[in-house]
Design a protein around this motif. Structure first.
Motif, PDB file in Angstrom:
ATOM      1  N   ALA A  98      -6.760   2.460   0.174  1.00 38.13           N
ATOM      2  CA  ALA A  98      -6.594   1.255   0.850  1.00 38.13           C
ATOM      3  C   ALA A  98      -4.903   1.262   1.519  1.00 38.13           C
ATOM      4  CB  ALA A  98      -6.298   0.093   0.078  1.00 38.13           C
ATOM      5  N   LYS A  99      -4.469   2.282   1.458  1.00 37.09           N
ATOM      6  CA  LYS A  99      -3.489   2.678   2.105  1.00 37.09           C
ATOM      7  C   LYS A  99      -3.139   3.583   3.507  1.00 37.09           C
ATOM      8  CE  LYS A  99       1.217   3.144  -0.836  1.00 37.09           C
ATOM      9  NZ  LYS A  99       1.743   3.622  -1.551  1.00 37.09           N
ATOM     10  N   ASN A 171       0.503  -8.933  -3.930  1.00 37.79           N
ATOM     11  CA  ASN A 171       1.549  -8.685  -4.007  1.00 37.79           C
ATOM     12  C   ASN A 171       2.524  -8.491  -3.527  1.00 37.79           C
ATOM     13  OD1 ASN A 171       2.809  -6.823  -5.352  1.00 37.79           O
ATOM     14  ND2 ASN A 171       1.210  -5.088  -4.403  1.00 37.79           N
ATOM     15  N   ASP A 199      -6.451  -7.475   3.184  1.00 36.03           N
ATOM     16  CA  ASP A 199      -5.852  -6.666   2.493  1.00 36.03           C
ATOM     17  C   ASP A 199      -6.604  -7.371   1.091  1.00 36.03           C
ATOM     18  OD1 ASP A 199      -5.298  -5.001   0.574  1.00 36.03           O
ATOM     19  OD2 ASP A 199      -3.578  -4.336   1.596  1.00 36.03           O
ATOM     20  N   TYR A 202      -6.765  -6.851  -4.361  1.00 39.85           N
ATOM     21  CA  TYR A 202      -6.676  -7.414  -5.646  1.00 39.85           C
ATOM     22  C   TYR A 202      -7.785  -8.748  -5.613  1.00 39.85           C
ATOM     23  CZ  TYR A 202      -2.613  -4.955  -5.834  1.00 39.85           C
ATOM     24  OH  TYR A 202      -1.593  -4.641  -5.541  1.00 39.85           O
ATOM     25  N   SER A 233      -9.227   0.803  -6.690  1.00 35.76           N
ATOM     26  CA  SER A 233      -7.732   1.679  -6.839  1.00 35.76           C
ATOM     27  C   SER A 233      -7.652  -0.246  -7.798  1.00 35.76           C
ATOM     28  CB  SER A 233      -6.899   1.274  -6.097  1.00 35.76           C
ATOM     29  OG  SER A 233      -6.766   2.708  -6.018  1.00 35.76           O
ATOM     30  N   LYS A 234      -7.674  -1.078  -7.489  1.00 34.72           N
ATOM     31  CA  LYS A 234      -7.148  -2.152  -8.759  1.00 34.72           C
ATOM     32  C   LYS A 234      -8.299  -2.922  -9.306  1.00 34.72           C
ATOM     33  CE  LYS A 234      -3.258  -1.294  -6.345  1.00 34.72           C
ATOM     34  NZ  LYS A 234      -2.363  -1.064  -6.137  1.00 34.72           N
ATOM     35  N   ARG A 242      -7.880   7.259  -5.291  1.00 33.59           N
ATOM     36  CA  ARG A 242      -7.202   7.193  -3.389  1.00 33.59           C
ATOM     37  C   ARG A 242      -8.813   6.710  -3.073  1.00 33.59           C
ATOM     38  NH1 ARG A 242      -4.576   5.615  -4.187  1.00 33.59           N
ATOM     39  NH2 ARG A 242      -3.259   5.946  -2.560  1.00 33.59           N
TER      40      ARG A 242
HETATM   41  N1  PMP Z   1      -3.123  -2.937  -0.494  1.00 33.30           N
HETATM   42  C1  PMP Z   1      -1.703  -3.531  -1.205  1.00 33.30           C
HETATM   43  C2  PMP Z   1      -1.346  -4.635  -0.952  1.00 33.30           C
HETATM   44  C3  PMP Z   1      -1.159  -2.419  -2.560  1.00 33.30           C
HETATM   45  O1  PMP Z   1      -0.469  -3.246  -3.531  1.00 33.30           O
HETATM   46  C4  PMP Z   1      -1.398  -1.398  -2.745  1.00 33.30           C
HETATM   47  C5  PMP Z   1      -1.442  -1.053  -4.135  1.00 33.30           C
HETATM   48  N2  PMP Z   1      -1.057   0.256  -4.209  1.00 33.30           N
HETATM   49  C6  PMP Z   1      -2.454  -1.366  -1.462  1.00 33.30           C
HETATM   50  C7  PMP Z   1      -2.842  -1.389  -0.645  1.00 33.30           C
HETATM   51  C8  PMP Z   1      -3.253   0.279  -1.477  1.00 33.30           C
HETATM   52  O2  PMP Z   1      -4.156   0.621  -2.297  1.00 33.30           O
HETATM   53  P1  PMP Z   1      -4.621   2.117  -2.645  1.00 33.30           P
HETATM   54  O3  PMP Z   1      -4.064   2.819  -1.849  1.00 33.30           O
HETATM   55  O4  PMP Z   1      -4.096   2.345  -4.103  1.00 33.30           O
HETATM   56  O5  PMP Z   1      -5.755   1.213  -2.392  1.00 33.30           O
END
Ligand code: PMP
Ligand code: GLU
Length: 394
Positions: A98-99, A171, A199, A202, A233-234, A242
């Motif tokens: 997601a990043k 977060n 986003d 979560y 991820s979560k 990834r």
């Molecule tokens: N958004 C938030 C709010 C996060 O806490 C995270 C955690 N790394 C991410 C995006 C990115 O998640 P990821 O790249 O692991 O999918």
């Protein structure tokens, strides 16, 4: 010489702390981690098996930049089933987490000098992602209960506002935004014609009967002004795999894929096949993990609020608590003075071997972020150690 972009970026406090903890552990120090924003479970077995099978079947080559059709279809099914929004596979771009999806989204709608509103406290990477795209982050405070302050957002809107980045469940606060506040936000986005980069990573981690509201589902206009971000991820304990994605109006989706075509190309091919399995067959395992997080949250909340001088909002989402620890600022351990949340976290790491994240990194200077993802036993021991270390401050 470093470029001005590289010079202006603040490294990720959450990622850096993970590195410090890993080094300490490698040196034999028994650190209890309540820092990492990462599920405390292994990836469910069916997902791992599917990945192994995909490797054996040769799913190891380049694929379409925005992702394999099967995954984009599974994402569309998920968005309709869980969030009540209809997207075509052509509107989905699968990314390396997601990043990356967030970076793509910001790059796709922010011109140099454009402003992006970011509610605070907020995740460490939003401000930097906006800076990387040449945009100007405009931070606005949330309310005392960490809910969106719509009038503060409205005041921050200018003709240069290109987007707002929201994150619910949040977060580092754990807040779950109300439908009412999100409806008002959608109204502002439509009126002033800016994007909501939403986003929702979560989304599944939500407690006490609260419901996740997906802003894109509110109306056609809201949909046309939203770029939805989510990932594996979560929810599925897949942080290291990834895999994340964007769902966006057609024109923006095409821009996002074009950007990704020059950065990383497609997300890892066999991970995409495993992600199809995660989205289609893991409702039960998610439920089990969420029930366990709820137990850990209640315990961690009870422990924190029984410590001297600590107050904490009892929130309903993600896997974080953000207690106010400012009672300890100005106190000393020997000659060492605790001036702020950074000092307090360094002290707790050195003295108690417990890793937690300074609230200062999230623009919550009076707080620390506690992730309650570790096992119940480790959380209990971490809280004991932290309490002992705090009691030594005078
Ligand atoms: N958004 C938030 C709010 C996060 O806490 C995270 C955690 N790394 C991410 C995006 C990115 O998640 P990821 O790249 O692991 O999918
Ligand atoms: N998002 C998680 C955190 O906030 C993981 C680290 C990161 O990507 O920032 O701790």
């Amino acid at each position: 010489m470093l470029s001005s972009i590289a010079k202006n970026i603040t490294p990720s406090a959450t990622c850096e702390l993970e590195g410090v903890v890993a080094d300490l552990r490698a040196a034999g120090v028994d650190v209890i981690g309540m820092n990492a924003g990462e599920p405390g479970f292994d990836t469910p077995e069916n997902i791992r098996e599917l990945c192994k099978r995909a490797l054996d079947e040769g799913k190891t080559r380049y694929v379409n930049v925005p992702g394999i059709a099967a995954l984009r279809e599974a994402v569309c099914e998920k968005l309709e089933r869980d969030n009540g929004v209809i997207y075509e596979p052509s509107q989905i771009c699968v990314s390396t987490g997601a990043k990356q999806a967030l970076n793509n989204a910001v790059m796709a709608v922010v011109n140099r000098g454009d402003e992006v509103i970011i509610p605070m406290p907020g995740w460490v990477s939003y401000v930097e992602i906006v800076k990387l795209a040449g945009g100007v982050p405009v931070c606005v405070d949330t309310k005392e209960d960490f809910q969106l302050d719509i009038s503060a957002v409205e005041k921050a809107v200018t003709p240069k506002t290109a987007a707002i980045i929201i994150n619910t469940p949040n977060n580092p606060t754990g807040a779950v935004y109300t439908r009412e506040s999100l409806e008002k936000l959608a109204g502002l986005a439509v009126e002033h014609d800016f994007y909501i980069i939403s986003d929702e990573v979560y989304e599944k981690l939500i407690y006490n009967g609260k419901v996740h509201e997906c802003v894109a589902s509110f109306s056609e206009e809201a949909y046309n002004h939203t770029i939805l971000i989510n990932g594996m991820s979560k929810a599925f304990a897949m942080t290291g795999w990834r895999c994340g994605y964007t769902a966006a109006p057609a024109e923006i989706a095409a821009g996002i894929s074009a950007i990704q075509g020059h950065t990383t190309s497609n997300g890892t091919t066999f991970v995409q096949w495993a992600s199809v399995e995660a989205l289609r067959h893991n409702e039960e395992s998610v439920k089990e993990m969420v029930a366990e997080y709820a137990r850990r949250k209640d315990y961690a909340y009870g422990r924190l609020t029984s410590m001297e001088g600590i107050t904490c909002a009892n929130v309903d989402g993600a896997f974080y608590l953000l207690p106010d620890v400012s009672h300890y600022f100005g106190k000393k351990y020997g000659e060492r003075e605790i001036r702020d949340s950074f000092d307090l976290c360094s002290y707790i790491l050195e003295e108690a071997h417990v890793a937690i994240v300074p609230g200062g990194a999230f623009r919550a200077p009076g707080c620390v972020r506690i992730a309650y993802t570790n096992s119940m036993e480790k959380i209990a021991e971490g809280m004991d150690r932290m309490e002992r270390a705090l009691s030594k401050l005078g």
